[in-house]
Design a protein around this motif. Structure first.
Motif, PDB file in Angstrom:
ATOM      1  N   ALA A 266       9.280  -1.838  -8.253  1.00  0.00           N
ATOM      2  CA  ALA A 266      10.509  -2.627  -8.114  1.00  0.00           C
ATOM      3  C   ALA A 266      11.577  -1.850  -7.360  1.00  0.00           C
ATOM      4  CB  ALA A 266      11.018  -3.043  -9.485  1.00  0.00           C
ATOM      5  N   GLU A 267      11.655  -0.546  -7.619  1.00  0.00           N
ATOM      6  CA  GLU A 267      12.628   0.303  -6.917  1.00  0.00           C
ATOM      7  C   GLU A 267      12.294   0.422  -5.434  1.00  0.00           C
ATOM      8  OE1 GLU A 267      12.488   4.027  -8.904  1.00  0.00           O
ATOM      9  OE2 GLU A 267      13.411   3.285 -10.758  1.00  0.00           O
ATOM     10  N   GLN A 268      10.988   0.389  -5.112  1.00  0.00           N
ATOM     11  CA  GLN A 268      10.541   0.581  -3.732  1.00  0.00           C
ATOM     12  C   GLN A 268      10.548  -0.720  -2.928  1.00  0.00           C
ATOM     13  OE1 GLN A 268       9.911   3.550  -2.565  1.00  0.00           O
ATOM     14  NE2 GLN A 268      10.073   4.594  -4.543  1.00  0.00           N
ATOM     15  N   ARG A 269      10.840  -1.829  -3.589  1.00  0.00           N
ATOM     16  CA  ARG A 269      10.699  -3.133  -2.930  1.00  0.00           C
ATOM     17  C   ARG A 269      11.593  -3.221  -1.702  1.00  0.00           C
ATOM     18  NH1 ARG A 269       7.616  -6.681  -4.681  1.00  0.00           N
ATOM     19  NH2 ARG A 269       7.647  -8.868  -4.059  1.00  0.00           N
ATOM     20  N   GLU A 270      11.045  -3.689  -0.629  1.00  0.00           N
ATOM     21  CA  GLU A 270      11.764  -3.754   0.642  1.00  0.00           C
ATOM     22  C   GLU A 270      12.275  -5.164   0.903  1.00  0.00           C
ATOM     23  OE1 GLU A 270       9.010  -2.463   3.558  1.00  0.00           O
ATOM     24  OE2 GLU A 270       8.867  -0.426   2.776  1.00  0.00           O
ATOM     25  N   PRO A 271      13.353  -5.285   1.692  1.00  0.00           N
ATOM     26  CA  PRO A 271      13.825  -6.618   2.075  1.00  0.00           C
ATOM     27  C   PRO A 271      12.710  -7.389   2.778  1.00  0.00           C
ATOM     28  CG  PRO A 271      15.434  -4.932   2.680  1.00  0.00           C
ATOM     29  CD  PRO A 271      14.211  -4.202   2.220  1.00  0.00           C
ATOM     30  N   GLY A 272      12.570  -8.660   2.408  1.00  0.00           N
ATOM     31  CA  GLY A 272      11.528  -9.464   3.030  1.00  0.00           C
ATOM     32  C   GLY A 272      10.158  -9.300   2.415  1.00  0.00           C
ATOM     33  N   ALA A 273      10.053  -8.475   1.350  1.00  0.00           N
ATOM     34  CA  ALA A 273       8.743  -8.220   0.756  1.00  0.00           C
ATOM     35  C   ALA A 273       8.137  -9.473   0.138  1.00  0.00           C
ATOM     36  CB  ALA A 273       8.859  -7.125  -0.303  1.00  0.00           C
ATOM     37  N   ASP A 274       8.967 -10.454  -0.193  1.00  0.00           N
ATOM     38  CA  ASP A 274       8.465 -11.674  -0.811  1.00  0.00           C
ATOM     39  C   ASP A 274       8.003 -12.705   0.220  1.00  0.00           C
ATOM     40  OD1 ASP A 274       8.944 -10.883  -3.484  1.00  0.00           O
ATOM     41  OD2 ASP A 274      11.070 -11.346  -3.237  1.00  0.00           O
ATOM     42  N   ALA A 275       8.249 -12.420   1.491  1.00  0.00           N
ATOM     43  CA  ALA A 275       7.853 -13.367   2.526  1.00  0.00           C
ATOM     44  C   ALA A 275       6.336 -13.481   2.563  1.00  0.00           C
ATOM     45  CB  ALA A 275       8.369 -12.909   3.889  1.00  0.00           C
ATOM     46  N   ALA A 276       5.824 -14.692   2.564  1.00  0.00           N
ATOM     47  CA  ALA A 276       4.380 -14.906   2.524  1.00  0.00           C
ATOM     48  C   ALA A 276       3.855 -15.195   3.923  1.00  0.00           C
ATOM     49  CB  ALA A 276       4.059 -16.065   1.596  1.00  0.00           C
ATOM     50  N   VAL A 277       2.686 -14.625   4.218  1.00  0.00           N
ATOM     51  CA  VAL A 277       1.950 -15.000   5.405  1.00  0.00           C
ATOM     52  C   VAL A 277       0.886 -15.971   4.943  1.00  0.00           C
ATOM     53  CG1 VAL A 277       0.477 -14.197   7.273  1.00  0.00           C
ATOM     54  CG2 VAL A 277       2.372 -12.769   6.495  1.00  0.00           C
ATOM     55  N   SER A 278       0.942 -17.196   5.440  1.00  0.00           N
ATOM     56  CA  SER A 278       0.040 -18.240   4.966  1.00  0.00           C
ATOM     57  C   SER A 278      -1.415 -17.893   5.263  1.00  0.00           C
ATOM     58  CB  SER A 278       0.380 -19.571   5.641  1.00  0.00           C
ATOM     59  OG  SER A 278       1.711 -19.941   5.370  1.00  0.00           O
ATOM     60  N   ASP A 279      -2.301 -18.394   4.450  1.00  0.00           N
ATOM     61  CA  ASP A 279      -3.730 -18.189   4.650  1.00  0.00           C
ATOM     62  C   ASP A 279      -4.430 -19.533   4.504  1.00  0.00           C
ATOM     63  OD1 ASP A 279      -6.218 -17.050   4.970  1.00  0.00           O
ATOM     64  OD2 ASP A 279      -6.432 -16.537   2.854  1.00  0.00           O
ATOM     65  N   PRO A 280      -4.874 -20.156   5.586  1.00  0.00           N
ATOM     66  CA  PRO A 280      -4.709 -19.669   6.956  1.00  0.00           C
ATOM     67  C   PRO A 280      -3.263 -19.791   7.431  1.00  0.00           C
ATOM     68  CG  PRO A 280      -5.651 -21.864   6.976  1.00  0.00           C
ATOM     69  CD  PRO A 280      -5.578 -21.450   5.525  1.00  0.00           C
ATOM     70  N   LEU A 281      -2.986 -19.179   8.578  1.00  0.00           N
ATOM     71  CA  LEU A 281      -1.628 -19.217   9.114  1.00  0.00           C
ATOM     72  C   LEU A 281      -1.184 -20.662   9.317  1.00  0.00           C
ATOM     73  CD1 LEU A 281      -1.836 -16.422  11.845  1.00  0.00           C
ATOM     74  CD2 LEU A 281      -0.928 -16.214   9.530  1.00  0.00           C
TER      75      LEU A 281
ATOM     76  N   MET B 299       0.826  -1.207   0.000  1.00  0.00           N
ATOM     77  CA  MET B 299       0.000   0.000   0.000  1.00  0.00           C
ATOM     78  C   MET B 299       0.862   1.260   0.000  1.00  0.00           C
ATOM     79  SD  MET B 299      -3.347  -0.554   0.011  1.00  0.00           S
ATOM     80  CE  MET B 299      -3.898   0.980   0.725  1.00  0.00           C
ATOM     81  N   ALA B 300       1.940   1.237   0.788  1.00  0.00           N
ATOM     82  CA  ALA B 300       2.838   2.399   0.834  1.00  0.00           C
ATOM     83  C   ALA B 300       3.517   2.622  -0.508  1.00  0.00           C
ATOM     84  CB  ALA B 300       3.879   2.216   1.933  1.00  0.00           C
ATOM     85  N   ALA B 301       3.893   1.533  -1.175  1.00  0.00           N
ATOM     86  CA  ALA B 301       4.515   1.652  -2.497  1.00  0.00           C
ATOM     87  C   ALA B 301       3.523   2.206  -3.514  1.00  0.00           C
ATOM     88  CB  ALA B 301       5.051   0.296  -2.948  1.00  0.00           C
ATOM     89  N   LEU B 302       2.264   1.766  -3.438  1.00  0.00           N
ATOM     90  CA  LEU B 302       1.244   2.283  -4.343  1.00  0.00           C
ATOM     91  C   LEU B 302       1.108   3.800  -4.231  1.00  0.00           C
ATOM     92  CD1 LEU B 302      -1.815  -0.176  -4.066  1.00  0.00           C
ATOM     93  CD2 LEU B 302      -0.329   0.182  -6.054  1.00  0.00           C
ATOM     94  N   GLN B 303       1.245   4.301  -3.012  1.00  0.00           N
ATOM     95  CA  GLN B 303       1.055   5.741  -2.796  1.00  0.00           C
ATOM     96  C   GLN B 303       2.125   6.579  -3.491  1.00  0.00           C
ATOM     97  OE1 GLN B 303      -1.865   6.754  -1.057  1.00  0.00           O
ATOM     98  NE2 GLN B 303      -2.111   4.573  -1.452  1.00  0.00           N
ATOM     99  N   LYS B 304       3.205   5.950  -3.913  1.00  0.00           N
ATOM    100  CA  LYS B 304       4.277   6.684  -4.588  1.00  0.00           C
ATOM    101  C   LYS B 304       4.075   6.748  -6.102  1.00  0.00           C
ATOM    102  CE  LYS B 304       7.396   5.651  -0.813  1.00  0.00           C
ATOM    103  NZ  LYS B 304       8.611   4.992  -0.323  1.00  0.00           N
TER     104      LYS B 304
END
Length: 337
Positions: A187-202, A137-142
């Motif tokens: 891609a420029e705004q991508r943060e470390p760990g951005a690819d980490a997935a939170v399982s659904d369900p956990l 969401m923060a990246a979208l705002q840019k």
């Protein structure tokens, strides 16, 4: 339109699109309340203009066209929602000061139930959740507003380029160009760990992590909490622009300026596609527990990497359907929306 039955039918047909339109407007605007206002404006415009809707597109496409125009009008003032780390450098604990900024500065939290439509498609559900997480969401705002609309429609909602071009009144080539530029910016705004997935369900590991977190936080056990936080974990507290990084500064803050949170109770909430909690802290005047924050947790590789506390409880707790007081003997309440 003739007759109450027809009016009622139209109301129901429009209302059926509320959740997905709220998700779209939320991604566009970064504000929970502005998104709901935009959707209400969209549905009112659609209701009033339905007599001129000639069915040349689907009702859904027509509603998205109206919603896009509403959002672009709201974004014309140029305000971009942000997180504290988008605006300032991390502050060492020794220099920590709680300086608030106006509400319209901040990216706002949103209950999953208000923006994530029910779907039987696991892949579709995963994309929807990922696209409301705070970092995305923060990246979208840019992105410029029209690029933002193109990226959401194409990448999140899986519209065809021709459909987006028709909605925006532009060419397919223009849509493809805007999408390419938007992807490059993200891609420029991508943060470390951005690819980490939170399982659904956990998954079991994530569930255990959250159980340990609740025990550590409610017990205000900094040793236990230290074991759960990533060494580069980040803590934010909108509306304050202060943000902290690293286990030592986070736990140090919690035992100094944050010491009144000792003895808090946590109630689980689903927020921004991530696990979260409504935090109630002891209320020495009224007894029991008073609302303090909506916490949003980011998780990667078995550790908590982000610990975001939204403190404007008079706004957030009603949005999540949460009570504004817990009795002393009440450890849990039914999860809100």
């Amino acid at each position: 339109m003739d007759g109450t039955a027809t009016t009622t039918d139209l109301d129901a047909r429009l209302e059926a699109h509320r959740v997905e339109l709220t998700g779209y407007c939320y991604r566009m605007l970064g504000s929970s309340f502005e998104a709901e206002d935009a959707v209400q404006d969209t549905l009112v415009r659609a209701w009033r203009g339905y007599a001129t809707f000639e069915g040349r597109s689907s009702l859904r496409s027509w509603l998205y066209r109206i919603a896009t125009n509403v959002c672009l009008d709201m974004l014309s003032a140029g305000n971009k929602r942000a997180r504290p780390m988008d605006l300032t450098e991390s502050t060492p604990l020794a220099q920590a000061a709680l300086s608030p900024r106006p509400d319209n500065t901040w990216l706002e939290p949103m209950p999953d139930a208000r923006v994530l439509p029910t779907t039987d498609d696991p892949a579709e559900a995963a994309v929807a959740k990922e696209s409301v997480r705070l970092a995305f969401m923060a990246a979208l705002q840019k992105l410029p507003p029209k690029q933002r609309a193109v990226l959401i429609l194409r990448e999140v909602l899986a519209w065809k380029a021709s459909e987006v071009a028709e909605l925006l009144g532009t060419s397919v080539a223009s849509v493809n160009s805007a999408l390419q530029r938007a992807r490059a910016t993200l891609a420029e705004q991508r943060e470390p760990g951005a690819d980490a997935a939170v399982s659904d369900p956990l998954d079991e590991e994530q569930q255990r992590l959250l159980e340990r977190y609740v025990a550590a936080f409610e017990g205000y056990d900094m040793t236990a909490l230290t074991a759960l936080l990533h060494e580069d974990a980040v803590m934010t507290m909108p509306p304050f622009d202060l943000w902290l990084t690293g286990v030592r500064d986070i736990t140090g803050f919690m035992t100094t300026l944050g010491a009144p949170c000792a003895g808090s109770r946590l109630v689980p909430v689903q927020v921004n596609g991530l696990p979260g909690f409504a935090q109630y802290k002891p209320d020495p005047e009224a007894g029991g527990f008073a609302p303090w924050a909506v916490q949003v947790l980011e998780i990667s590789a078995g550790r908590i990497t982000g610990f975001h506390c939204f403190l404007d409880t008079k706004r957030w707790f009603p949005l999540f359907g949460l009570p504004l007081h817990l009795e002393a003997e009440t450890d849990q309440v039914e999860q809100g929306q």
